[in-house]
Scaffold this motif. Structure first.
Motif, PDB file in Angstrom:
ATOM      1  N   VAL A 159      -6.267  34.650  28.276  1.00 17.63           N
ATOM      2  CA  VAL A 159      -6.750  35.183  29.636  1.00 17.63           C
ATOM      3  C   VAL A 159      -5.872  35.392  30.662  1.00 17.63           C
ATOM      4  N   SER A 160      -5.620  36.813  30.890  1.00 18.18           N
ATOM      5  CA  SER A 160      -4.693  37.182  31.918  1.00 18.18           C
ATOM      6  C   SER A 160      -5.090  37.455  33.313  1.00 18.18           C
ATOM      7  N   TYR A 161      -6.523  37.772  33.152  1.00 16.07           N
ATOM      8  CA  TYR A 161      -7.261  37.921  34.745  1.00 16.07           C
ATOM      9  C   TYR A 161      -8.745  37.608  34.570  1.00 16.07           C
ATOM     10  N   LEU A 162      -8.931  37.140  35.477  1.00 16.86           N
ATOM     11  CA  LEU A 162     -10.477  36.641  35.732  1.00 16.86           C
ATOM     12  C   LEU A 162     -11.102  36.838  37.108  1.00 16.86           C
ATOM     13  N   GLY A 163     -11.496  37.811  37.596  1.00 21.14           N
ATOM     14  CA  GLY A 163     -11.868  38.143  39.152  1.00 21.14           C
ATOM     15  C   GLY A 163     -12.534  39.183  39.152  1.00 21.14           C
ATOM     16  N   ALA A 164     -12.611  39.914  40.346  1.00 25.98           N
ATOM     17  CA  ALA A 164     -13.318  40.879  41.004  1.00 25.98           C
ATOM     18  C   ALA A 164     -12.594  42.328  40.269  1.00 25.98           C
ATOM     19  N   ASP A 165     -13.573  43.427  40.253  1.00 28.11           N
ATOM     20  CA  ASP A 165     -13.119  44.678  39.498  1.00 28.11           C
ATOM     21  C   ASP A 165     -12.024  45.163  40.290  1.00 28.11           C
ATOM     22  N   SER A 166     -12.027  45.009  41.354  1.00 33.81           N
ATOM     23  CA  SER A 166     -10.876  45.459  42.242  1.00 33.81           C
ATOM     24  C   SER A 166      -9.388  45.027  41.613  1.00 33.81           C
ATOM     25  N   GLY A 167      -9.266  43.970  40.903  1.00 37.43           N
ATOM     26  CA  GLY A 167      -7.949  43.354  40.143  1.00 37.43           C
ATOM     27  C   GLY A 167      -7.773  43.931  38.957  1.00 37.43           C
ATOM     28  N   ALA A 168      -8.540  44.805  38.557  1.00 41.28           N
ATOM     29  CA  ALA A 168      -8.180  45.126  37.010  1.00 41.28           C
ATOM     30  C   ALA A 168      -7.125  45.793  37.000  1.00 41.28           C
ATOM     31  N   SER A 169      -6.377  45.486  35.849  1.00 39.86           N
ATOM     32  CA  SER A 169      -4.981  45.875  35.577  1.00 39.86           C
ATOM     33  C   SER A 169      -4.863  47.192  35.268  1.00 39.86           C
ATOM     34  N   ASP A 170      -5.881  47.860  34.527  1.00 38.09           N
ATOM     35  CA  ASP A 170      -5.696  49.123  34.078  1.00 38.09           C
ATOM     36  C   ASP A 170      -6.808  50.122  34.357  1.00 38.09           C
ATOM     37  N   PRO A 171      -6.551  51.483  35.182  1.00 36.96           N
ATOM     38  CA  PRO A 171      -7.578  52.019  35.519  1.00 36.96           C
ATOM     39  C   PRO A 171      -8.187  52.848  34.637  1.00 36.96           C
ATOM     40  N   ARG A 172      -8.100  52.623  33.331  1.00 32.78           N
ATOM     41  CA  ARG A 172      -8.742  53.355  32.145  1.00 32.78           C
ATOM     42  C   ARG A 172     -10.079  52.587  32.047  1.00 32.78           C
ATOM     43  N   VAL A 173     -10.181  51.519  32.719  1.00 29.58           N
ATOM     44  CA  VAL A 173     -11.280  50.535  32.396  1.00 29.58           C
ATOM     45  C   VAL A 173     -12.630  51.376  32.964  1.00 29.58           C
ATOM     46  N   PHE A 174     -12.222  52.140  34.050  1.00 33.00           N
ATOM     47  CA  PHE A 174     -13.530  52.815  34.860  1.00 33.00           C
ATOM     48  C   PHE A 174     -13.730  54.199  34.374  1.00 33.00           C
ATOM     49  N   GLU A 175     -13.139  54.435  33.074  1.00 33.09           N
ATOM     50  CA  GLU A 175     -13.509  55.799  32.533  1.00 33.09           C
ATOM     51  C   GLU A 175     -15.126  55.993  31.863  1.00 33.09           C
ATOM     52  N   ASN A 176     -15.500  54.879  31.789  1.00 33.52           N
ATOM     53  CA  ASN A 176     -17.147  55.041  31.071  1.00 33.52           C
ATOM     54  C   ASN A 176     -17.893  54.120  32.093  1.00 33.52           C
ATOM     55  N   GLU A 177     -19.273  54.379  31.867  1.00 31.76           N
ATOM     56  CA  GLU A 177     -20.289  53.636  32.638  1.00 31.76           C
ATOM     57  C   GLU A 177     -20.321  52.205  32.572  1.00 31.76           C
ATOM     58  N   ASP A 178     -19.792  51.603  31.471  1.00 31.70           N
ATOM     59  CA  ASP A 178     -19.530  50.255  31.102  1.00 31.70           C
ATOM     60  C   ASP A 178     -18.472  49.690  31.830  1.00 31.70           C
ATOM     61  N   ALA A 179     -17.561  50.430  32.243  1.00 34.81           N
ATOM     62  CA  ALA A 179     -16.382  49.971  33.120  1.00 34.81           C
ATOM     63  C   ALA A 179     -15.499  48.968  31.569  1.00 34.81           C
ATOM     64  N   ALA A 180     -15.497  49.557  30.569  1.00 36.74           N
ATOM     65  CA  ALA A 180     -14.979  48.548  29.385  1.00 36.74           C
ATOM     66  C   ALA A 180     -13.713  49.197  29.003  1.00 36.74           C
ATOM     67  N   PHE A 181     -12.666  48.455  28.571  1.00 35.36           N
ATOM     68  CA  PHE A 181     -11.504  48.855  27.919  1.00 35.36           C
ATOM     69  C   PHE A 181     -11.073  47.918  26.757  1.00 35.36           C
ATOM     70  N   ILE A 182     -11.021  48.565  25.454  1.00 32.89           N
ATOM     71  CA  ILE A 182     -10.769  47.710  24.536  1.00 32.89           C
ATOM     72  C   ILE A 182      -9.706  48.295  23.446  1.00 32.89           C
ATOM     73  N   GLU A 183      -8.763  47.685  23.230  1.00 27.13           N
ATOM     74  CA  GLU A 183      -7.662  48.452  22.509  1.00 27.13           C
ATOM     75  C   GLU A 183      -7.154  47.417  21.508  1.00 27.13           C
ATOM     76  N   PRO A 184      -6.883  47.551  20.099  1.00 26.89           N
ATOM     77  CA  PRO A 184      -6.595  46.874  19.209  1.00 26.89           C
ATOM     78  C   PRO A 184      -4.902  46.805  19.304  1.00 26.89           C
ATOM     79  N   LEU A 185      -4.403  45.546  19.250  1.00 28.79           N
ATOM     80  CA  LEU A 185      -3.079  45.293  19.346  1.00 28.79           C
ATOM     81  C   LEU A 185      -2.383  46.109  18.282  1.00 28.79           C
ATOM     82  N   GLY A 186      -1.470  46.933  18.594  1.00 31.45           N
ATOM     83  CA  GLY A 186      -0.547  47.762  17.327  1.00 31.45           C
ATOM     84  C   GLY A 186      -1.168  48.932  17.393  1.00 31.45           C
ATOM     85  N   GLY A 187      -2.491  49.420  17.899  1.00 34.39           N
ATOM     86  CA  GLY A 187      -3.146  50.562  17.773  1.00 34.39           C
ATOM     87  C   GLY A 187      -3.696  50.517  16.298  1.00 34.39           C
TER      88      GLY A 187
END
Length: 277
Positions: A159-187
């Motif tokens: 676990v690299s981060y656990l806190g408020a949305d403002s600390g999210a490391s990747d802006p792509r997490v807010f590209e959908n209404e669920d504010a979710a980002f999931i990416e398999p390692l290695g693509g």
């Protein structure tokens, strides 16, 4: 993978030999695996179980946690790969939450194709990979694009981060209404059953390990179509001075996903257009 046991309330000092013997003696045969003396499971609490496996009777045991969730996630198959040294497992690679075909009145019987290649441009769909522990249920050939129903859960490698949305490391997490980002390692070209995630916590369910009496949490995190059940190590959170998970916080890290088939397999007289079981 022994440290994954921390995610369900076993301390880093827990002797693995004791756990393996407990599951071997008090457990039961693991379904869709192999010989009962080599594949056993011990239910713990809330759908969680310990699983021990070995390829032959003289091989070393592997021990891992598994969570049997009742939720189903639809995954359109891109590829299904064998797992080295584990003939009863498979790696499912595909696109989660694919759109429902408008010409399918039942919405139970799906094969998602975009030309001949699955793409990430469909609304809501996101790439995912997960280990399937009941690979023996799969037919010899699974059509590309077939939508399977699977029940999966994620166990934290880190676990690299656990806190408020403002600390999210990747802006792509807010590209959908669920504010979710999931990416398999290695693509999708070289995936494992692990993924980097950034998800908002929807619910935290405190649980007690019946063997160690240690507290741990089942985290329900928002994602397109359905939440993901996640488990993290309280020892890692404490060591890295991260807060305890709670509703409304964002969690980021690397998780290993495992699960089982819950439907969508072709029947004996059907091909790709099988209904969810």
């Amino acid at each position: 993978m022994d440290f994954l046991l921390e995610c369900i309330g076993f301390s880093p000092e827990q002797p693995l030999e004791e756990l393996i013997e407990l599951v071997r003696v008090q457990g039961e045969a693991a379904p869709w695996r192999g010989a009962p003396e080599n594949h056993r499971r011990l239910p713990l609490v809330d759908g969680l179980e310990l699983r021990i496996d070995r390829e032959t009777s003289d091989a070393d045991w592997n021990i891992l946690p598994h969570y049997v969730t009742k939720r189903r996630l639809r995954i359109a198959v891109d590829d299904i790969r064998s797992v080295p040294d584990s003939r009863f497992d498979a790696l499912l690679v595909g696109w989660a939450a694919p759109p429902v075909r408008e010409d399918d009145e039942s919405a139970n019987n799906l094969t998602w194709q975009h030309g001949n290649t699955l793409t990430s441009h469909a609304p809501g769909a996101y790439a995912i990979s997960t280990y399937l522990t009941d690979a023996r249920r799969l037919p010899n050939e699974v059509p590309h694009g077939l939508v399977l129903a699977v029940s999966i859960a994620g166990f934290a490698l880190d676990v690299s981060y656990l806190g408020a949305d403002s600390g999210a490391s990747d802006p792509r997490v807010f590209e959908n209404e669920d504010a979710a980002f999931i990416e398999p390692l290695g693509g999708l070209s070289e995936p494992g059953g692990c993924a980097d995630v950034s998800l908002r916590i929807q619910e935290v369910v405190p649980l007690v390990n019946p063997i160690t009496k240690q507290l741990f949490d089942r985290i329900e995190a928002c994602a397109p179509e359905r939440p993901h059940s996640l488990f993290v190590s309280r020892w890692q959170l404490e060591a890295d001075r991260l807060p305890q998970p709670r509703k409304g916080l964002r969690i980021e890290g690397t998780f290993m996903f495992t699960g089982r088939l819950a439907g969508g397999l072709p029947g004996p007289r059907r091909t790709a257009r099988g209904s969810f079981g």
